[in-house]
Write a protein that holds these residues in place. Structure first.
Motif, PDB file in Angstrom:
ATOM      1  N   GLN A   1       0.821  -1.231   0.142  1.00  0.00           N
ATOM      2  CA  GLN A   1      -0.013   0.065   0.147  1.00  0.00           C
ATOM      3  C   GLN A   1       0.956   1.237   0.020  1.00  0.00           C
ATOM      4  OE1 GLN A   1      -2.873  -0.028   2.905  1.00  0.00           O
ATOM      5  NE2 GLN A   1      -3.516   1.955   2.547  1.00  0.00           N
ATOM      6  N   ASP A   2       0.650   2.338  -0.907  1.00  0.00           N
ATOM      7  CA  ASP A   2       1.403   3.347  -1.009  1.00  0.00           C
ATOM      8  C   ASP A   2       1.235   4.140   0.204  1.00  0.00           C
ATOM      9  OD1 ASP A   2       2.566   2.697  -3.382  1.00  0.00           O
ATOM     10  OD2 ASP A   2       0.784   3.803  -4.617  1.00  0.00           O
ATOM     11  N   GLN A   3       2.372   4.850   0.837  1.00  0.00           N
ATOM     12  CA  GLN A   3       2.051   5.992   1.764  1.00  0.00           C
ATOM     13  C   GLN A   3       2.982   7.011   1.223  1.00  0.00           C
ATOM     14  OE1 GLN A   3       3.630   4.442   5.503  1.00  0.00           O
ATOM     15  NE2 GLN A   3       2.220   2.743   5.517  1.00  0.00           N
ATOM     16  N   TYR A   4       2.276   8.084   0.903  1.00  0.00           N
ATOM     17  CA  TYR A   4       2.901   9.255   0.022  1.00  0.00           C
ATOM     18  C   TYR A   4       3.574  10.208   0.985  1.00  0.00           C
ATOM     19  CZ  TYR A   4      -0.454   7.465  -3.593  1.00  0.00           C
ATOM     20  OH  TYR A   4      -1.061   6.541  -4.328  1.00  0.00           O
ATOM     21  N   SER A   5       4.649  10.668   0.160  1.00  0.00           N
ATOM     22  CA  SER A   5       5.513  11.746   0.909  1.00  0.00           C
ATOM     23  C   SER A   5       6.238  12.557  -0.068  1.00  0.00           C
ATOM     24  CB  SER A   5       6.513  10.680   1.799  1.00  0.00           C
ATOM     25  OG  SER A   5       7.607  11.904   2.223  1.00  0.00           O
ATOM     26  N   PHE A   6       6.417  13.557   0.521  1.00  0.00           N
ATOM     27  CA  PHE A   6       7.557  14.519  -0.495  1.00  0.00           C
ATOM     28  C   PHE A   6       8.970  14.233  -0.324  1.00  0.00           C
ATOM     29  CE2 PHE A   6       3.666  17.200  -0.510  1.00  0.00           C
ATOM     30  CZ  PHE A   6       3.792  17.557  -1.830  1.00  0.00           C
ATOM     31  N   GLY A   7       9.126  13.283   0.695  1.00  0.00           N
ATOM     32  CA  GLY A   7      10.637  12.786   0.902  1.00  0.00           C
ATOM     33  C   GLY A   7      10.599  11.411   0.071  1.00  0.00           C
ATOM     34  N   ARG A   8      11.221  10.369   0.818  1.00  0.00           N
ATOM     35  CA  ARG A   8      11.476   9.133   0.239  1.00  0.00           C
ATOM     36  C   ARG A   8      10.167   8.432   0.814  1.00  0.00           C
ATOM     37  NH1 ARG A   8      14.565  10.303  -3.878  1.00  0.00           N
ATOM     38  NH2 ARG A   8      16.494  10.820  -3.180  1.00  0.00           N
ATOM     39  N   PRO A   9       9.310   7.770  -0.108  1.00  0.00           N
ATOM     40  CA  PRO A   9       8.127   7.095   0.493  1.00  0.00           C
ATOM     41  C   PRO A   9       8.468   5.639   0.905  1.00  0.00           C
ATOM     42  CG  PRO A   9       8.472   6.920  -1.986  1.00  0.00           C
ATOM     43  CD  PRO A   9       9.629   7.808  -1.548  1.00  0.00           C
ATOM     44  N   ASN A  10       7.332   5.152   1.435  1.00  0.00           N
ATOM     45  CA  ASN A  10       7.535   3.845   1.912  1.00  0.00           C
ATOM     46  C   ASN A  10       7.909   2.511   0.911  1.00  0.00           C
ATOM     47  OD1 ASN A  10       4.881   3.874   0.682  1.00  0.00           O
ATOM     48  ND2 ASN A  10       4.457   1.829   1.738  1.00  0.00           N
ATOM     49  N   TRP A  11       7.872   2.726  -0.177  1.00  0.00           N
ATOM     50  CA  TRP A  11       8.263   1.727  -1.528  1.00  0.00           C
ATOM     51  C   TRP A  11       9.441   2.103  -1.643  1.00  0.00           C
ATOM     52  CZ3 TRP A  11       4.387   5.440  -2.634  1.00  0.00           C
ATOM     53  CH2 TRP A  11       4.988   6.379  -3.560  1.00  0.00           C
ATOM     54  N   PHE A  12      10.258   3.041  -1.193  1.00  0.00           N
ATOM     55  CA  PHE A  12      11.511   3.403  -1.792  1.00  0.00           C
ATOM     56  C   PHE A  12      12.696   1.906  -1.763  1.00  0.00           C
ATOM     57  CE2 PHE A  12      16.045   4.885  -1.025  1.00  0.00           C
ATOM     58  CZ  PHE A  12      16.225   5.637  -2.151  1.00  0.00           C
ATOM     59  N   ASN A  13      12.713   1.389  -0.566  1.00  0.00           N
ATOM     60  CA  ASN A  13      13.456   0.146  -0.544  1.00  0.00           C
ATOM     61  C   ASN A  13      13.380  -0.982  -1.210  1.00  0.00           C
ATOM     62  OD1 ASN A  13      15.189   1.667   1.514  1.00  0.00           O
ATOM     63  ND2 ASN A  13      14.053   0.687   3.250  1.00  0.00           N
ATOM     64  N   ALA A  14      11.790  -1.265  -1.241  1.00  0.00           N
ATOM     65  CA  ALA A  14      11.397  -2.134  -2.091  1.00  0.00           C
ATOM     66  C   ALA A  14      11.634  -2.169  -3.702  1.00  0.00           C
ATOM     67  CB  ALA A  14       9.774  -2.444  -2.224  1.00  0.00           C
ATOM     68  N   VAL A  15      11.486  -0.812  -3.986  1.00  0.00           N
ATOM     69  CA  VAL A  15      11.774  -0.486  -5.467  1.00  0.00           C
ATOM     70  C   VAL A  15      13.358  -0.669  -5.653  1.00  0.00           C
ATOM     71  CG1 VAL A  15      12.115   1.297  -7.076  1.00  0.00           C
ATOM     72  CG2 VAL A  15       9.912   1.192  -5.992  1.00  0.00           C
ATOM     73  N   GLY A  16      14.072  -0.318  -4.505  1.00  0.00           N
ATOM     74  CA  GLY A  16      15.519  -0.554  -4.606  1.00  0.00           C
ATOM     75  C   GLY A  16      16.039  -1.981  -4.779  1.00  0.00           C
ATOM     76  N   ARG A  17      15.152  -2.861  -4.085  1.00  0.00           N
ATOM     77  CA  ARG A  17      15.542  -4.188  -4.019  1.00  0.00           C
ATOM     78  C   ARG A  17      15.235  -4.769  -5.584  1.00  0.00           C
ATOM     79  NH1 ARG A  17      12.272  -5.314   0.012  1.00  0.00           N
ATOM     80  NH2 ARG A  17      10.522  -5.654  -0.952  1.00  0.00           N
ATOM     81  N   GLU A  18      14.248  -4.501  -6.108  1.00  0.00           N
ATOM     82  CA  GLU A  18      14.054  -4.876  -7.559  1.00  0.00           C
ATOM     83  C   GLU A  18      15.033  -4.508  -8.578  1.00  0.00           C
ATOM     84  OE1 GLU A  18      10.077  -3.467  -8.078  1.00  0.00           O
ATOM     85  OE2 GLU A  18       9.284  -4.460  -6.353  1.00  0.00           O
TER      86      GLU A  18
END
Length: 814
Positions: free
Chosen positions: A457-474
């Motif tokens: 589930q997306d948690q939006y932010s003007f900083g690094r959002p909650n999916w940042f690490n998951a995207v990095g993993r991919e």
């Protein structure tokens, strides 16, 4: 009144501000023009508009269009002698929490990028400009001096007079009842007063546009919504030059009106109107005031403007306005019917957009193309889901309710979902997919790892959002092992026929006359050399080509190709998007995985880059395209939808020992930024040529084959260009989203067209055009010192004209 005409080159339907502005600009261009209004000018929805004129939007060209409106409103009164009520009294926007303040600061940077003045103010400075408000919760404000307000009816009448002065004819009480169409061409408009022969029709009929256009097969996705505002009696302390005020955290807006205030807003639970059709005879009409529904906005406004509690209320105006599923207006030539143009769905900012939209429509009609790229408002941005009125209404209700909510980066819509699904939707959902949506398609954006307590589930932010690490993993899996993307939503066309090659080689900038089984990456250009399409073409037979383009460009690209097939060519274009699923297998272990599931030779020698052929996987015929948008070894596997789950299962099982994982579209974005691949609609488009975008290598100038846009590209190659696309990198703690201002040696030279983060290079990455009137070259780019303005603060950055990541050299450039 002159005798009713029997012919005219162009007919404008609708006498609101958009129709009158279009007629004004057509007449100024010398185009024979007749405007037909079924009742009286402004009697549809223009007469009850609130009349605020703001300019800043997230798109540079839409901002430019609104800026043109302001310039026109500054001069039209002097030109015609009619008052317009136009006042350039400026506009304030408040921020009452830290996230909103960040948003406002980013908006200020966007304004600076686009050449607009936007000042950031303290709460006290805002109070000095707007003395009636309570600032207890205000953190800061932005002020745009060139914003203002107008009287909608007066400004429309001035445009109508200007149109008549320039030669346009305007007929009120003249209802259009039909169009005469023969062999797909508009021949005439049929009115209650008679028949008028014409070549082109521009439908600016507001909320009536959808139903009228649908009679002729044209889809205009808009919905009438109730929109209310109240007008007060005079209030002490309200000066005539009071700026307009937007208070998005309280969902409300304000303007001065004869010593009192207008207050309206955008409630989260809007009410659609006329769901069973607009009543007959509806003109100069308002809806019943709905005080109960408006009360929520009144309660919010009292905390900002305490004087409203004691102010007398003149009226509570409730009038229908046309809104669209994405909150932007609809403009352009309909893909379903040649020479039928639309200007409608203005989402309650028709007065702000009226001058510029009329100019753009007139230019589009007269010259065959808009004055600049208007993709974000182009009627061709819509697709199959937008034919269904219930789906449109559901999505538009959401868009209305989000009018003043936070404009989060990467925010996805929630309504009307799921609509279009890949065969793998449920499988990927069970594996942690967090889906986004484009043109109705559900697409995995990223995958949550339950073992890491991640929730999809997306948690939006003007900083690094909650999916940042998951995207990095991919991202790292794509660079080091392998990933599988479900890209079934790709738009796919087939061009077939004896003249397919000749036609396509005229439309495509690159040479598609290559052996069967060859892939060609190409742009399609307008006559100015601007990039109208960016796609891949596979030759599957002597007389057949397979064309793949982005999900959101299905309607646009199909329309562009179809319209530009030379007259008389014996070939046909088919949309086969729904026939094929697409699984993209990417990464250095992709060949190992593919070898394990097919008996076909997929070695580098046996299956070279830039080729396609049919291979077998688990009993399924798969059209394999060796191509990449992420910069790694890989294949797009195109296959009939009924085989998708079988092939997916085979690939995932074979990939277990090679580190294969699912990946989503946000990883694709991160990967393509590192590799320097361009994105149409952001980095490239009709205002950018391949030479300017660093794609000159994909243009067939070395051949003697003529193609659309060749002369313009040849001229640029000879004379040089005034802008070049460059890559910028900055520290990882700087969040780049796009629209940040580019400074070269301390001078503003452009803005970022896209931004993100590269997980391999460990830096924030942006792309944008460096502009200079005297010309821009690679040497010019390299010789400068650069900074980016991010949320009003300048940060140092480095410039690059080569990809940051080169897998062939296993090298990262920083």
């Amino acid at each position: 009144m002159t005798e009713f005409p029997t012919s005219a080159k162009t007919i404008v339907i609708g006498g609101g501000i958009i129709g009158c502005s279009t007629a004004y600009h057509l007449a100024k261009l010398g185009v024979e023009c007749v405007l037909l209004e079924r009742k009286k000018l402004t009697s549809g929805t223009t007469f009850h508009a609130a009349g605020l004129v703001g300019q800043l939007r997230s798109n540079a060209n839409i901002t430019q269009l609104l800026g043109y409106s302001v310039d026109l409103y500054n001069s039209i009164e002097q030109e015609t002698g009619l008052g317009t009520g136009w006042k350039m009294n400026g506009g304030l926007r408040l921020a009452c929490n830290q996230d909103r303040w960040t948003e406002v600061k980013r908006q200020a940077t966007t304004a600076h990028s686009f050449g607009l003045e936007m000042q950031l103010l303290t709460p006290q400075e805002a109070l000095d400009l707007w003395p009636l408000m309570n600032i207890d919760d205000v953190i800061g404000a932005a002020f745009m001096p060139t914003d203002g307000q107008a009287n909608p009816s007066d400004i429309t009448q001035a445009l109508a007079k200007g149109a008549r002065m320039a030669g346009a004819q305007i007929y009120e009480d003249t209802k259009v009842i039909d169009l005469e169409i023969k062999e797909g061409k508009i021949c005439a408009v049929i009115t209650e007063q008679g028949r008028i022969e014409c070549e082109k029709v521009i439908c600016c009929a507001g909320q009536w546009t959808r139903n009228f256009a649908a009679r002729f097969g044209v889809n205009v996705p808009l919905v009438p919504m109730e929109h209310q505002y109240m007008v007060t009696e005079p209030i002490n302390g309200v000066p005539a030059n009071l700026p307009t005020l937007r208070d998005p955290d309280r969902l409300t807006y304000y303007k001065e009106e004869v010593g009192g205030l207008v207050m309206g807003g955008y409630e989260p639970n809007p009410i659609p109107w006329a769901t069973k059709g607009i009543p007959r005879g509806f003109h100069y009409s308002l809806l019943d005031s709905n005080f109960d529904h408006f009360e929520q906005l009144v309660e919010l406004s009292l905390g900002r403007v305490p004087a409203l509690e004691y102010a007398g209320i003149k009226t509570l105006t409730n009038g229908p306005e046309s809104f669209t599923p994405d909150g932007n207006f609809i403009i352009g030539e309909a893909p379903e019917l040649a020479n039928f143009f639309v200007g409608a769905g203005f989402n309650a900012f028709g007065i702000a957009a009226g001058g510029g939209a009329g100019m753009a429509l007139a230019e589009w009609v007269h010259k065959g193309e808009p004055p600049f790229d208007l993709w974000s408002a182009d009627i061709r941005r819509f697709g199959r889901p937008h034919f269904d009125s219930d789906w449109i209404r559901t999505r538009t209700i959401e868009a209305y309710g989000k009018h003043y909510t936070m404009d989060w980066p990467h925010e996805e819509n929630r309504s009307g979902r799921p609509c279009r699904k890949s065969p793998l939707y449920e499988i990927l959902k069970d594996q942690g997919a967090c889906f986004g949506e484009k043109l109705g398609w559900e697409r995995p954006n990223w995958f949550a790892d339950v073992a890491l307590n991640e929730t999809p589930q997306d948690q939006y932010s003007f900083g690094r959002p909650n999916w940042f690490n998951a995207v990095g993993r991919e991202h790292h899996a794509a660079r080091n092992s392998a990933v599988l993307f479900d890209q079934t939503s790709f738009a796919k066309f087939a061009l077939k026929g004896p003249d397919a090659l000749e036609a396509l080689n005229w439309i495509a900038a690159n040479n598609v006359d290559r052996p069967i089984g060859t892939l060609t990456y190409t742009q399609m250009l307008n006559d100015r050399g601007g990039i109208e399409c960016d796609l891949t073409v596979g030759r599957v037979a002597e007389d057949e080509f397979y064309i793949v383009t982005g999900t959101g460009f299905a309607t646009h690209d199909f329309d562009w190709i179809r319209r530009n097939i030379p007259v008389g060519s014996n070939c046909q274009l088919f949309d086969i998007t729904s026939s094929n699923a697409v699984l993209s297998l990417m990464g250095p272990r992709a060949r190992d995985i593919l070898t394990a599931v097919t008996r076909d030779d997929v070695s580098n020698e046996g299956f070279q880059f830039g080729t396609l052929r049919t291979i077998g996987i688990a009993g399924c015929p798969v059209q394999a395209l060796r191509i990449t948008y992420v910069g790694e070894l890989g294949w797009e596997l195109h296959l009939p939808v009924e085989y998708a789950t079988t092939v997916y299962t085979a690939l995932m099982q074979a990939g277990q020992s090679h580190g294969l994982i699912n990946a989503g579209y946000r990883a694709i974005e991160s990967l393509r930024l590192e590799k320097g691949y361009r994105a149409w609609g952001a980095d490239i488009g009709p205002d950018h040529t391949p030479v300017e975008a660093g794609l000159g290598w994909a243009v067939k100038l070395r051949t003697n084959i003529d193609f659309k846009g060749r002369d313009a590209i040849q001229t640029q190659k000879t004379q040089g260009v005034n802008k070049l696309l460059a890559c910028f990198t900055s520290d990882p703690d700087v969040v780049l989203l796009g629209r940040e201002t580019i400074f070269r040696n301390g001078e503003r030279v452009g803005w970022l067209s896209s931004g993100g983060y590269g997980h391999t290079v460990g830096k924030s990455i942006g792309y944008g055009y460096i502009r200079a009137e005297g010309g821009v070259s690679a040497e010019y780019v390299a010789s400068g010192e650069y900074e980016l303005e991010v949320a009003t603060k300048r940060v140092p950055c480095k410039v690059h004209l080569q990809p940051l990541y080169d897998p062939a050299m296993n090298k990262v450039k920083t």
